[in-house]
Enzyme design. Sequence first.
Site, PDB file in Angstrom:
ATOM      1  CG  HIS A 182      -2.174  -1.728   1.449  1.00 44.82           C
ATOM      2  ND1 HIS A 182      -2.301  -1.923   2.143  1.00 44.82           N
ATOM      3  CD2 HIS A 182      -2.376  -1.553  -0.623  1.00 44.82           C
ATOM      4  CE1 HIS A 182      -3.709  -2.407   1.765  1.00 44.82           C
ATOM      5  NE2 HIS A 182      -3.963  -2.493   0.411  1.00 44.82           N
ATOM      6  CD  GLU A 185      -0.788   0.525   4.396  1.00 44.15           C
ATOM      7  OE1 GLU A 185       0.008   0.014   4.629  1.00 44.15           O
ATOM      8  OE2 GLU A 185      -2.181   0.796   4.287  1.00 44.15           O
ATOM      9  NE  ARG A 238      -6.106   0.390   0.459  1.00 39.61           N
ATOM     10  CZ  ARG A 238      -5.994  -0.412   0.904  1.00 39.61           C
ATOM     11  NH1 ARG A 238      -5.368   0.124   2.598  1.00 39.61           N
ATOM     12  NH2 ARG A 238      -6.902  -1.246   1.357  1.00 39.61           N
ATOM     13  CG  HIS A 309      -0.282  -3.855   4.951  1.00 43.21           C
ATOM     14  ND1 HIS A 309      -0.768  -3.446   4.259  1.00 43.21           N
ATOM     15  CD2 HIS A 309       0.071  -5.359   5.262  1.00 43.21           C
ATOM     16  CE1 HIS A 309      -1.148  -4.274   3.594  1.00 43.21           C
ATOM     17  NE2 HIS A 309      -0.244  -5.226   3.327  1.00 43.21           N
ATOM     18  CD  GLU A 386      -2.715  -3.068   8.562  1.00 39.86           C
ATOM     19  OE1 GLU A 386      -2.422  -1.854   8.245  1.00 39.86           O
ATOM     20  OE2 GLU A 386      -3.962  -3.379   8.612  1.00 39.86           O
TER      21      GLU A 386
HETATM   22 ZN   LIG Z   1      -1.752  -1.700   4.182  1.00 40.44          ZN
END
Ligand SMILES: [Zn+2]
Length: 432
Positions: A182, A185, A238, A309, A386
């Site tokens: 992404h 990020e 993204r 992420h 994350e």
């Molecule tokens: Zn992500």
Amino acid sequence: MIFNTLRTLATITLIVLTDGANLEANRGNHVRYDNYSVYKVRYQNNLERQTLLSLTQQPHSIKLWHEARHELHLLVSPQSLPEFVTFLSRSNFSAEIFIQNVQKAIDNEYAANSRATEDTFSWKRYNNLAEIEDWLDDILARYPKVTEGFVIGKSYEGRPIRGIKISYKIGNPGVFIESNIHAREWITSATATWFINELLSSNEELVRELAESHDWYIVPVLNVDGFVYSHEKDRLWRKTRQPSAGSSCVGADANRNYNSHWMENGGASADPCAEDYAGPFPFSEPEAKAMAEFISGIKDKLNVLLAFHSYSQLLLSPYGHSSEVVPYNHKDLMQVAKAYADAVQALPYGTIYQYGTSAGLLYPVSGSTKDWAYNEQDIKISYTVEFRDTGKFGFVLPPSHIIPNAEEALAGIEALLRECKKLGYLQLKYKV
Ligand SMILES: [Zn+2]
Ligand SMILES: *[C@@H]1O[C@H](CO)[C@@H](O)[C@H](O)[C@H]1NC(C)=O
Ligand SMILES: *[C@@H]1O[C@H](CO)[C@@H](O)[C@H](O)[C@H]1NC(C)=O
């Protein structure tokens, strides 16, 4: 509460950045987010989630910024604010503001990046793709005996997607790290590069052990086109950059494009304008396809896959496509995730990570890297990680967070692999 918020918003946006004019001169062609705000709205059940999500569909102009556990983070433009306020006053949702003015957050980050003036690569700021690649070349040149550069393939716009293998000896279990699939990020590639540097240069006993007893395959920036676009045009980009047939919207969510339960259970969108657009067919995106081909070629060497992420501070395990069923080794996956979370929390920062399956903890997600690796490539330890934060800055995390976040990742991964070994997941799948 919302009306208080609005008053605060009005007050806050009167503060004008003194160096704003200078920044603008350099960044004339950037997408701007003046007076856009990010609201957190909590929901109790799927019906409420769907009601909120409908706000992000045509003809509405509110955008989904991020989803966390039981809450949506919505990007509300100044034009759609009245509609949003009306919606809130007619429903029982309560909203809380996270970011008053997204442009201001972007400008602050940009200023912090510019202030870190060392012209060399640094973890005091976010480096762009060219800087990361130069740094990678430098690392490969400095550690020729234990590193090897690789290219998994080319992006839609023809950029090579590069990675580094670190191996101190034969017969090590393999760990694959995918990062920055992404585009926005940025903390992921900043963390991945710091981590590579630690593995190669740290003198700490635990880090040496970690570095030398595993084979590492690390792709710091997978979505190279999107990453460049997020630096040069739109900080909040993204997706990939491949145009869609029959739509003016560009790009797909590469992390919904893998061929594993693709588009099942509402785990992705069929709308080319959605942030979680799955693409027209599995592996339509060259970046996901390149990853899949590369991993398939070495899957016997891989015991663990981690996909970096941001944001939310979570470890997400399979499955993404369903919360009704869990993998046969769910208990182990939770035990390993707990080891990561405990190690992170034990650091002086005290940062808290939650963990669970992505469908169980969050919402259905289909066709993601970690599910594909688990389901189709027999990599039985596979997580989405994350990183920081939980929403205060979201994707526009100030660069002062890079090193603390990376230290957390290092401690977490060290504990995760120790737990994996204890549970027997690091045995070789191939003959040396
Ligand atoms: Zn992500
Ligand atoms: C943002 O809001 C402030 C306060 O309402 C206003 O003065 C300013 O013109 C707005 N900026 C833009 C670019 O719309
Ligand atoms: C809001 O909550 C009240 C009290 O719980 C309830 O009577 C009402 O029907 C709810 N309204 C909506 C739109 O859900």
